[in-house]
Scaffold this motif. Structure first.
Motif, PDB file in Angstrom:
ATOM      1  N   ALA A 198      -8.019   9.935  -2.448  1.00 18.67           N
ATOM      2  CA  ALA A 198      -7.237   9.124  -3.599  1.00 18.67           C
ATOM      3  C   ALA A 198      -7.859   7.932  -3.583  1.00 18.67           C
ATOM      4  O   ALA A 198      -8.212   7.427  -4.553  1.00 18.67           O
ATOM      5  N   VAL A 199      -8.330   7.345  -2.436  1.00 21.05           N
ATOM      6  CA  VAL A 199      -8.777   5.734  -2.425  1.00 21.05           C
ATOM      7  C   VAL A 199     -10.075   5.895  -2.995  1.00 21.05           C
ATOM      8  O   VAL A 199     -10.605   4.793  -3.691  1.00 21.05           O
ATOM      9  N   ASP A 200     -10.993   6.896  -2.806  1.00 17.05           N
ATOM     10  CA  ASP A 200     -12.370   6.983  -3.256  1.00 17.05           C
ATOM     11  C   ASP A 200     -12.338   6.993  -4.711  1.00 17.05           C
ATOM     12  O   ASP A 200     -13.314   6.210  -5.525  1.00 17.05           O
ATOM     13  N   LYS A 201     -11.086   7.279  -5.317  1.00 12.62           N
ATOM     14  CA  LYS A 201     -11.271   7.136  -6.984  1.00 12.62           C
ATOM     15  C   LYS A 201     -10.843   6.016  -7.331  1.00 12.62           C
ATOM     16  O   LYS A 201     -10.934   5.778  -8.666  1.00 12.62           O
ATOM     17  N   LEU A 202     -10.408   5.029  -6.324  1.00 10.14           N
ATOM     18  CA  LEU A 202     -10.289   3.749  -6.977  1.00 10.14           C
ATOM     19  C   LEU A 202     -11.401   2.758  -6.672  1.00 10.14           C
ATOM     20  O   LEU A 202     -11.589   1.620  -6.936  1.00 10.14           O
ATOM     21  N   GLN A 203     -12.373   3.350  -5.958  1.00 10.91           N
ATOM     22  CA  GLN A 203     -13.682   2.432  -5.529  1.00 10.91           C
ATOM     23  C   GLN A 203     -14.419   1.885  -6.686  1.00 10.91           C
ATOM     24  O   GLN A 203     -14.758   0.640  -6.759  1.00 10.91           O
ATOM     25  N   VAL A 244      -5.921  -4.529  -7.751  1.00 11.11           N
ATOM     26  CA  VAL A 244      -5.731  -2.906  -7.104  1.00 11.11           C
ATOM     27  C   VAL A 244      -4.436  -2.331  -7.123  1.00 11.11           C
ATOM     28  O   VAL A 244      -4.172  -1.243  -7.687  1.00 11.11           O
ATOM     29  N   ILE A 245      -3.415  -3.194  -6.555  1.00 13.66           N
ATOM     30  CA  ILE A 245      -2.100  -2.878  -6.294  1.00 13.66           C
ATOM     31  C   ILE A 245      -1.259  -2.561  -7.774  1.00 13.66           C
ATOM     32  O   ILE A 245      -0.544  -1.571  -7.761  1.00 13.66           O
ATOM     33  N   ALA A 246      -1.598  -3.802  -8.665  1.00 14.55           N
ATOM     34  CA  ALA A 246      -0.973  -3.518  -9.765  1.00 14.55           C
ATOM     35  C   ALA A 246      -1.517  -2.358 -10.407  1.00 14.55           C
ATOM     36  O   ALA A 246      -0.542  -1.582 -11.218  1.00 14.55           O
ATOM     37  N   HIS A 247      -2.685  -2.104 -10.665  1.00 14.06           N
ATOM     38  CA  HIS A 247      -3.127  -0.840 -11.319  1.00 14.06           C
ATOM     39  C   HIS A 247      -2.463   0.521 -10.589  1.00 14.06           C
ATOM     40  O   HIS A 247      -2.111   1.331 -11.293  1.00 14.06           O
ATOM     41  N   MET A 248      -2.608   0.438  -9.257  1.00 19.81           N
ATOM     42  CA  MET A 248      -1.909   1.777  -8.679  1.00 19.81           C
ATOM     43  C   MET A 248      -0.411   1.633  -8.870  1.00 19.81           C
ATOM     44  O   MET A 248       0.114   2.957  -9.031  1.00 19.81           O
ATOM     45  N   LEU A 249       0.356   0.721  -9.019  1.00 18.28           N
ATOM     46  CA  LEU A 249       1.815   0.677  -9.246  1.00 18.28           C
ATOM     47  C   LEU A 249       1.928   0.840 -10.772  1.00 18.28           C
ATOM     48  O   LEU A 249       3.153   1.613 -11.391  1.00 18.28           O
ATOM     49  N   GLY A 250       0.986   0.463 -11.615  1.00 27.86           N
ATOM     50  CA  GLY A 250       1.329   0.597 -13.059  1.00 27.86           C
ATOM     51  C   GLY A 250       2.039  -0.746 -13.624  1.00 27.86           C
ATOM     52  O   GLY A 250       2.921  -0.505 -14.485  1.00 27.86           O
ATOM     53  N   VAL A 251       1.751  -1.909 -12.971  1.00 26.00           N
ATOM     54  CA  VAL A 251       2.456  -2.956 -13.514  1.00 26.00           C
ATOM     55  C   VAL A 251       1.259  -4.084 -14.250  1.00 26.00           C
ATOM     56  O   VAL A 251       0.200  -3.753 -13.711  1.00 26.00           O
ATOM     57  N   PRO A 252       1.532  -5.018 -14.857  1.00 24.43           N
ATOM     58  CA  PRO A 252       0.494  -6.079 -15.401  1.00 24.43           C
ATOM     59  C   PRO A 252      -0.190  -6.773 -14.317  1.00 24.43           C
ATOM     60  O   PRO A 252       0.558  -7.189 -13.606  1.00 24.43           O
ATOM     61  N   CYS A 306      -0.445   1.422   9.537  1.00 21.69           N
ATOM     62  CA  CYS A 306      -0.478   0.988   8.160  1.00 21.69           C
ATOM     63  C   CYS A 306      -1.124   2.089   7.159  1.00 21.69           C
ATOM     64  O   CYS A 306      -2.055   2.986   7.211  1.00 21.69           O
ATOM     65  N   VAL A 307       0.062   2.431   6.255  1.00 19.67           N
ATOM     66  CA  VAL A 307      -0.155   3.551   5.229  1.00 19.67           C
ATOM     67  C   VAL A 307      -1.494   3.342   4.336  1.00 19.67           C
ATOM     68  O   VAL A 307      -2.112   3.966   3.783  1.00 19.67           O
ATOM     69  N   GLY A 308      -1.731   1.898   4.110  1.00 17.91           N
ATOM     70  CA  GLY A 308      -2.856   1.640   3.258  1.00 17.91           C
ATOM     71  C   GLY A 308      -4.129   1.365   3.921  1.00 17.91           C
ATOM     72  O   GLY A 308      -4.928   0.798   3.325  1.00 17.91           O
ATOM     73  N   SER A 309      -4.292   1.726   4.799  1.00 18.02           N
ATOM     74  CA  SER A 309      -5.588   1.514   5.723  1.00 18.02           C
ATOM     75  C   SER A 309      -6.766   1.688   5.136  1.00 18.02           C
ATOM     76  O   SER A 309      -7.803   1.245   5.067  1.00 18.02           O
ATOM     77  N   ASN A 310      -6.760   2.835   4.734  1.00 15.02           N
ATOM     78  CA  ASN A 310      -7.952   3.417   3.665  1.00 15.02           C
ATOM     79  C   ASN A 310      -8.293   2.595   2.675  1.00 15.02           C
ATOM     80  O   ASN A 310      -9.355   2.378   2.219  1.00 15.02           O
ATOM     81  N   LEU A 311      -7.067   2.264   1.886  1.00 17.24           N
ATOM     82  CA  LEU A 311      -7.381   1.394   0.707  1.00 17.24           C
ATOM     83  C   LEU A 311      -7.729   0.036   0.995  1.00 17.24           C
ATOM     84  O   LEU A 311      -8.799  -0.722   0.659  1.00 17.24           O
ATOM     85  N   ALA A 312      -7.128  -0.625   2.214  1.00 20.96           N
ATOM     86  CA  ALA A 312      -7.644  -2.017   2.771  1.00 20.96           C
ATOM     87  C   ALA A 312      -9.032  -2.096   2.939  1.00 20.96           C
ATOM     88  O   ALA A 312      -9.957  -2.673   2.742  1.00 20.96           O
ATOM     89  N   ARG A 313      -9.544  -0.806   3.914  1.00 23.68           N
ATOM     90  CA  ARG A 313     -10.607  -0.736   4.081  1.00 23.68           C
ATOM     91  C   ARG A 313     -11.935  -0.831   3.040  1.00 23.68           C
ATOM     92  O   ARG A 313     -12.806  -1.632   3.069  1.00 23.68           O
ATOM     93  N   MET A 314     -11.546   0.001   2.084  1.00 26.10           N
ATOM     94  CA  MET A 314     -12.448   0.300   1.060  1.00 26.10           C
ATOM     95  C   MET A 314     -12.501  -1.106   0.273  1.00 26.10           C
ATOM     96  O   MET A 314     -13.485  -1.808  -0.262  1.00 26.10           O
ATOM     97  N   ALA A 366       3.025  -5.657   1.109  1.00 19.46           N
ATOM     98  CA  ALA A 366       2.395  -5.475   2.193  1.00 19.46           C
ATOM     99  C   ALA A 366       0.744  -5.191   1.819  1.00 19.46           C
ATOM    100  O   ALA A 366      -0.043  -5.314   2.766  1.00 19.46           O
ATOM    101  N   GLY A 367       0.374  -4.975   0.506  1.00 23.09           N
ATOM    102  CA  GLY A 367      -0.982  -4.656   0.495  1.00 23.09           C
ATOM    103  C   GLY A 367      -1.668  -5.830  -0.244  1.00 23.09           C
ATOM    104  O   GLY A 367      -2.866  -5.545  -0.507  1.00 23.09           O
ATOM    105  N   ILE A 368      -1.025  -6.970  -0.386  1.00 21.99           N
ATOM    106  CA  ILE A 368      -1.800  -7.965  -0.886  1.00 21.99           C
ATOM    107  C   ILE A 368      -2.475  -9.104   0.173  1.00 21.99           C
ATOM    108  O   ILE A 368      -3.357  -9.313   0.213  1.00 21.99           O
TER     109      ILE A 368
END
Lengths: 411, 64
Positions: A113-118, A154-162, A352-360, A243-245
């Protein structure tokens, strides 16, 4: 900096992670505590323990029997009666509720899933650098103009907020994490994270679910067709915003702070980009931003230190990461470190559930920065300001952009 | 020599499949899936050791 006019502060007995002095000098304080008083204490925030050694941090992280995650941010407001879900699951959840709340999120943060956000993350970084370098700028603030924006977008995009709501997110985070408890009476109810999420969910209530994380949580049904409880949806969205910011922003900022001062490490990354795989993990070990917290469920001993039921404990992952008992040459930053079991993302069921995202994000942010700004240095080391609280990273990071590497090497 | 993987210890840190993608893959939740359970070749051994040395949960060992 040690103020010679003040008597030496003893952090072992007056520990407070929300003070500027701590934020500016944390690594030295951890080294001192690990050597001298492995479980520090302070009376602030209703009393808090700070075990600094890897062995203790690792044992506490893995012991969900005797330590609860009901409270994870040390504050005078100590959650009670919220287990096993807590106010921001899964990070505030205890077993057995925890597992389901976590599995709900894991697929969205898996490597695939994270690869798609790269690609979008690369473009975000490039756009920020375009703006930062416009008009041939020779100075910039790497935290304010660059690092802080990347995880927000990145997190705004994932959540779908402006994306523009990112400014609000940073205000919420400052209140919740940097100065916990301080703003409780000063904030209007309609200016809170809770209200923001509540309004966002209400706006979507009568529309078709969107293809984003909020849409996923709101339309989720278990095998019996039941939706998630609304307090779980609300708490989980809150967690994803908070947590992700500043965590990732801190890691990017601290890594750039390091590179600004270590020409040798910059050159090695420029010469051999494949080194980045190891460099990212060493940045995470040496500059781990996150200290978590737990609440003791019962009276217990850590070594010879008596902890009482309901006491706060900080889980000092950043200090554990510099413990010479656990890492060879722990106090040395080695950009190609081969053996690195660091705890930057925690240990055990709350990894951390977002570790793959944070690392990317960290890797992408550093690659793009070095491509456009290969040579840079701190404008003035005294102007760098580190955040207080449980997430530590540079919040102001003025750098001078150089046309070429300085002649005199500092490393 | 072979890879011994303890699924109960794995918490999905993702270090092994980043460092040794020839030996480990990720499932849909990010937990590790070992790809090679047979005897390791000399060429595979180096990456297997790297994966073991970087697992924060000590979920990977190399059996001699």
């Amino acid at each position: 900096m040690t103020d010679l006019h003040q008597p030496q502060r003893d952090w072992a007995t007056t520990f407070d992670h929300t003070e500027d002095d701590y934020a500016q000098n944390a690594p030295e304080i951890w080294d001192d505590l690990r050597n001298r008083c492995p479980v520090a204490h302070g009376d602030s925030h209703g009393g808090v323990w700070f075990p600094s050694r890897h062995e203790d941090v690792s044992a506490i992280a893995n012991d969900t029997e005797r330590y609860s995650s009901e409270g994870i941010i040390v504050s005078v407001f100590k959650p009670e009666g919220l287990a096993p879900m807590g106010y921001a699951p899964p990070i505030t959840a205890d077993p057995p509720f925890h597992q389901g709340a976590r599995r709900l999120l894991l697929p969205a943060f898996s490597p695939k899933a994270v690869d798609k956000l790269q690609q979008a993350t690369h473009e975000t970084c490039q756009k920020l650098l375009d703006d930062l370098l416009a008009d041939g700028a020779s100075t910039a603030d790497a935290a304010v103009q660059y690092a802080q924006h990347i995880p927000v977008r990145v997190i705004a995009h994932m959540l779908g907020v402006p994306e523009e709501d990112g400014d609000k997110f940073r205000v919420f985070i400052h209140r919740i994490l940097e100065k916990p408890g301080t703003y409780a009476d000063q904030v209007a109810p309609e200016d809170t994270l809770f209200h923001y999420i509540f309004t966002t969910m209400a706006e979507r209530q009568n529309e078709a679910p969107r293809d984003d994380l909020i849409g996923y949580l709101m339309s989720y049904r278990d095998e019996d067709g039941n939706p998630l409880p609304s307090d779980q949806i609300l708490g989980t969205i809150g967690l994803l915003i908070v947590a992700g910011i500043d965590t990732t922003w801190s890691a990017i900022g601290a890594s750039l702070w390091h590179l600004a001062q270590h020409r040798g490490d910059r050159e090695r990354l420029l010469e051999d980009p494949s080194l980045m795989t190891f460099a990212v993990e060493e940045f995470l070990r040496f500059y781990a931003p996150v200290t978590m917290a737990r609440i003791a469920k019962e009276d217990l001993l850590i070594g010879e230190t008596q902890i009482k039921a309901r006491d706060w404990l900080l889980l000092a992952f950043p200090s554990a990461n510099r413990d010479p008992e656990a890492f060879e040459d722990a106090d040395r930053f080695m950009i190609d470190r081969q053996r690195n079991r660091h705890l930057a993302f925690g240990l055990g069921i709350h990894r951390c559930v977002g570790s793959n995202l944070a690392r990317m994000e960290l890797r992408t942010a550093l690659e793009e920065w070095l491509t456009r700004i290969p040579h840079f240095e701190l404008t003035n080391p005294d102007e760098v300001r580190w955040s207080t609280g449980q997430v530590r990273g540079p919040r102001e990071l003025p750098v001078r952009i150089l046309k070429s590497n300085p002649a005199a090497s500092t490393n | 020599m072979r890879i011994i993987f303890d699924r109960d210890k794995c918490q999905g840190h993702g270090r092994c499949y980043a460092l040794a993608p020839d030996l480990f893959d990720a499932d849909d939740e990010g937990y590790s899936v070992p790809l090679v359970t047979s005897e390791l070749t000399q060429a595979q051994l180096e990456n297997a050791q790297l994966a073991a040395d970087n697992c924060p949960e000590y979920a990977i060992t190399i059996e001699v």
